[in-house]
Structures are given as structure tokens and as C-alpha cells.
Design a protein around this motif. Structure first.
Motif, PDB file in Angstrom:
ATOM      1  N   UNK A  47     -36.309 -11.298  37.707  1.00  0.00           N
ATOM      2  CA  UNK A  47     -36.698 -10.374  36.801  1.00  0.00           C
ATOM      3  C   UNK A  47     -35.550  -9.559  36.256  1.00  0.00           C
ATOM      4  N   UNK A  48     -34.837  -8.857  37.429  1.00  0.00           N
ATOM      5  CA  UNK A  48     -33.751  -8.069  36.737  1.00  0.00           C
ATOM      6  C   UNK A  48     -32.912  -8.948  35.893  1.00  0.00           C
ATOM      7  N   UNK A  49     -32.446  -9.901  36.369  1.00  0.00           N
ATOM      8  CA  UNK A  49     -31.669 -10.811  35.465  1.00  0.00           C
ATOM      9  C   UNK A  49     -32.202 -10.927  34.142  1.00  0.00           C
ATOM     10  N   UNK A  50     -33.314 -11.421  34.012  1.00  0.00           N
ATOM     11  CA  UNK A  50     -33.834 -11.687  32.680  1.00  0.00           C
ATOM     12  C   UNK A  50     -33.873 -10.815  31.886  1.00  0.00           C
ATOM     13  N   UNK A  51     -34.208  -9.373  32.408  1.00  0.00           N
ATOM     14  CA  UNK A  51     -34.297  -8.137  31.655  1.00  0.00           C
ATOM     15  C   UNK A  51     -32.850  -7.825  31.197  1.00  0.00           C
ATOM     16  N   UNK A  52     -32.145  -7.893  31.902  1.00  0.00           N
ATOM     17  CA  UNK A  52     -30.729  -7.569  31.433  1.00  0.00           C
ATOM     18  C   UNK A  52     -30.132  -8.467  30.299  1.00  0.00           C
ATOM     19  N   UNK A  53     -30.396  -9.928  30.638  1.00  0.00           N
ATOM     20  CA  UNK A  53     -30.081 -11.009  29.584  1.00  0.00           C
ATOM     21  C   UNK A  53     -30.632 -10.806  28.467  1.00  0.00           C
ATOM     22  N   UNK A  54     -31.763 -10.538  28.211  1.00  0.00           N
ATOM     23  CA  UNK A  54     -32.811 -10.466  27.017  1.00  0.00           C
ATOM     24  C   UNK A  54     -32.233  -9.100  26.545  1.00  0.00           C
ATOM     25  N   UNK A  55     -32.046  -7.983  27.237  1.00  0.00           N
ATOM     26  CA  UNK A  55     -31.348  -6.784  26.486  1.00  0.00           C
ATOM     27  C   UNK A  55     -30.175  -7.048  25.817  1.00  0.00           C
ATOM     28  N   UNK A  56     -29.349  -7.872  26.628  1.00  0.00           N
ATOM     29  CA  UNK A  56     -27.819  -7.978  26.081  1.00  0.00           C
ATOM     30  C   UNK A  56     -27.742  -9.162  25.031  1.00  0.00           C
ATOM     31  N   UNK A  57     -28.939  -9.775  24.874  1.00  0.00           N
ATOM     32  CA  UNK A  57     -29.149 -10.892  23.973  1.00  0.00           C
ATOM     33  C   UNK A  57     -28.090 -12.031  24.176  1.00  0.00           C
ATOM     34  N   UNK A  58     -28.269 -12.400  25.506  1.00  0.00           N
ATOM     35  CA  UNK A  58     -27.491 -13.434  26.088  1.00  0.00           C
ATOM     36  C   UNK A  58     -28.307 -14.741  26.041  1.00  0.00           C
TER      37      UNK A  58
END
Length: 164
Positions: A47-58
Motif C-alpha cells: 500500500x505504501x509503495x503504490x501510494x508513492x508510485x501513484x503520487x510520483x506518477x511512475x
């Protein structure tokens, strides 16, 4: 690279591109391995990784970690909410998602009420610091993947994502 090929059965394009800076690749792999040893459960880490990934548009990271979430038997509703950057259906995981954003938004100067909401959801002060480790690790990855224009590997094509 050999360890990554063994883990995935191949060398993902993103890893090959990061390998043009062995220091970056080794740093990410070491940090990622450390993050995997934290007290946060596997689903919470994703959940943390996906939150960062989506936030950073990766787009690559979202596709890869969508596959990981499927492997963890995460609910379709949870996966869809993470990909849409919307509230999560599980209150504890939503508290984590909100806390990750609070840490990123304030560069760590999280207001007391945000930390309290996080710990009231069942997390600990140690978990809060583990969130910082996860954010740092996956910010490194998302930035590098975007900088190098890493493509989505065929293995993750079914999970292709585009930022809203």
C-alpha cells in the motif's frame, strides 16, 4: 543483476536501465531489502509503495506493484482505489495511505494529529519511521524509472496504468 534475474526469471527493463549506475541500482536493492524486513506487514508495505508510485506518477511502478498486490490476494476494491488514488476501503490501510501523503506533503514535519491518527489506527512510532524508509526507497525508484523512461515489461502489461 544476477540476483534480480534469479528473482524475476529475467532482468526487468527498469533494472537494466538503473544498472547504468551500479551505485543507484545497488542502493535501491539494499534499501528495498531493508524495507522488506520492517515490521510493516507485506500488504501494508505494498500500500505504501503504490501510494508513492501513484503520487510520483511512475506508470511502471504502479503496474509492477499491482501485480504484487494480486499475488498477495489483495481485494480488487483495494487495488482499484490505490490505482485511482482514492480512499481505501479498509480503514487501517486508509490511515496508512493518508499518513504517507502527510509525510510526503510536509517533508516529514507531520502534524501531531496526523501522527495520532496513524497510531490510533494500530500503527506504532516504529512504523512511522518505517514509512519514511519506504518513502525514501520508492521515491528513489520512481524518480529513476521516470528519468530513464523505463518501459512496462510485457509481464506487467495487463496492469498498465496512466495517471489521472
Amino acid at each position: 543483476m544476477a540476483a534480480t534475474a534469479k528473482k524475476f526469471g529475467r532482468v526487468p527493463a527498469a533494472v537494466a536501465r538503473l544498472a547504468t549506475s551500479p551505485e543507484l541500482l545497488n542502493g535501491f536493492l539494499k534499501l528495498s531489502a531493508l524495507f522488506e524486513t520492517t515490521t510493516l506487514p507485506a500488504l501494508d508495505r505494498e500500500v505504501l509503495v503504490m501510494t508513492v508510485a501513484a503520487r510520483n506518477r511512475c506508470h511502471l511502478c504502479v503496474a509492477m506493484h499491482t501485480a504484487t498486490l494480486h499475488g498477495l490476494s489483495a481485494s480488487p476494491e483495494l487495488i482499484a482505489a490505490l490505482r485511482a488514488e482514492s480512499a481505501l476501503p479498509e480503514p487501517r490501510l486508509e490511515a496508512l495511505r493518508v499518513f504517507v501523503h502527510a509525510v510526503m506533503d510536509t517533508t516529514g514535519d507531520v502534524p501531531a494529529d496526523a501522527l495520532t491518527a496513524f497510531t490510533d489506527a494500530g500503527y506504532t512510532a516504529r512504523n512511522a519511521l518505517e514509512v519514511v524508509l519506504g518513502i525514501g526507497t520508492y521515491t528513489l525508484s520512481t524518480y529513476a524509472n521516470r528519468l530513464t523512461g523505463a518501459p512496462v515489461d510485457e509481464a506487467f502489461a495487463a496492469h498498465t496504468w496512466h495517471a489521472a
